[in-house]
Design an enzyme around this catalytic site. Structure first.
Site, PDB file in Angstrom:
ATOM      1  CE  LYS A  70      94.115  59.343   0.714  1.00 23.93           C
ATOM      2  NZ  LYS A  70      94.026  59.774   1.189  1.00 23.93           N
TER       3      LYS A  70
ATOM      4  NE  ARG B 167      99.614  65.021   1.981  1.00 21.37           N
ATOM      5  CZ  ARG B 167      99.441  63.264   1.210  1.00 21.37           C
ATOM      6  NH1 ARG B 167      98.693  63.136   0.703  1.00 21.37           N
ATOM      7  NH2 ARG B 167     100.286  63.241   1.171  1.00 21.37           N
TER       8      ARG B 167
HETATM    9  C1  9MG Z   1     100.017  61.245   4.078  1.00 21.74           C
HETATM   10  N1  9MG Z   1      98.161  61.650   4.313  1.00 21.74           N
HETATM   11  C2  9MG Z   1      98.505  60.780   2.868  1.00 21.74           C
HETATM   12  N2  9MG Z   1      97.177  61.007   2.875  1.00 21.74           N
HETATM   13  C3  9MG Z   1      96.392  62.054   3.523  1.00 21.74           C
HETATM   14  C4  9MG Z   1      95.709  62.449   4.313  1.00 21.74           C
HETATM   15  O1  9MG Z   1      94.263  62.162   3.361  1.00 21.74           O
HETATM   16  N3  9MG Z   1      95.036  63.239   4.652  1.00 21.74           N
HETATM   17  C5  9MG Z   1      96.673  63.907   5.628  1.00 21.74           C
HETATM   18  N4  9MG Z   1      96.477  64.941   6.078  1.00 21.74           N
HETATM   19  N5  9MG Z   1      97.279  63.732   5.116  1.00 21.74           N
HETATM   20  C6  9MG Z   1      98.032  62.231   4.415  1.00 21.74           C
END
Ligand code: 9MG
Length: 257
Positions: free
Chosen positions: A203, A239
């Protein structure tokens, strides 16, 4: 949790999984690299992204889920009840809703009826405008209060608390400082008593903390450091785009603990 964006417009992965065959291959590879689940999404949630229609979102994700045919544990990244319904029919076990049940009034019912797991995420505003001057008095306290409230609302809709994880929503209506404050105090989110999902991989806050004020993504090295920091403060689901590298970093962090 490996990320499979079935979108043409992701900053972080350049749309490499837009073709269904590529998305299917990526999902399979991520599982062999150590992902417990892959998050398949057909609508970009990056800052400034425009919404996509229901038909377009279904056109993107259905061939991928059909191709995986239940062979890989799948999370569906959607805020639309109809997409979640179709995905669960095709074997998805978790609904990752970045709107935390505020987007589609039918979604809670789909999750409750299917018995799927649910991720509730904090976002200030909506993707098109969320990075326009976000403000908080105490970002961690406000995110925690929001998640607690959404957890209660999900419970009232018949979704068992044991099936819900919480996510502070890195990059969703937060400045670089907000993101790092949340990461530093992630234990306060974990104290809510549900598993914490963290999505900070690649990010922009990571690129910006490294000195580029215009960065739209962050590098692998910074993503790994953030993943370990999150793990050490109580995150249980990461994630990520780079599954193998993250599993290796977390294996070392776990050995230290
Ligand atoms: C779809 N998506 C993109 N960034 C995300 C994040 O930080 N958390 C979750 N749960 N979904 C995300």
């Amino acid at each position: 949790m490996g990320i499979v964006n079935v979108t043409p417009d992701s900053f972080a992965d350049g749309g490499v999984n837009y073709r269904p065959e590529d998305a299917i291959a990526s999902a399979r590879r991520m599982v062999t690299e150590g992902a417990a689940i892959v998050d398949v999404g057909g609508e970009s949630t990056r800052p400034g992204a425009d919404p996509v229609s229901l038909d377009e979102e279904l056109n993107r994700i259905v061939p991928v889920l059909e191709g995986l045919a239940g062979t890989v544990p799948v999370s569906i990244d959607t805020a639309k009840a109809e997409v979640a319904r179709r995905a669960v029919e095709l074997g998805a076990v978790l609904v990752n809703d970045v709107t935390a049940l505020r987007g589609d009034p039918e979604l809670a019912g789909v999750v409750a009826d299917s018995g799927a797991y649910l991720c509730l995420m904090h976002m200030l505003g909506e993707p098109r405008t969320m990075q326009v001057a976000p403000r908080y008095d105490d970002v961690v306290a406000e995110v925690a209060a929001f998640l607690e409230e959404r957890l209660r609302i999900a419970g009232d809709a018949g979704i068992a608390e044991e099936r819900i994880c919480l996510d502070p929503g890195f990059g969703f209506g937060k400045t670089v400082e907000h993101n790092f404050e949340i990461l530093r105090r992630l234990n306060e989110i974990a104290a809510l008593g549900r598993p914490v999902l963290v999505g900070i991989s690649r990010k922009r806050a990571l690129g910006r903390i490294l000195g580029d004020p215009e960065a739209t993504t962050g590098p692998l090295s910074a993503s790994l450091a953030a993943a370990v920091a999150a793990y050490e403060r109580g995150a249980t689901i990461l994630r990520v785009h780079d599954v193998r590298e993250t599993v290796e970093a977390l294996t070392v962090a776990t050995a230290v603990q």
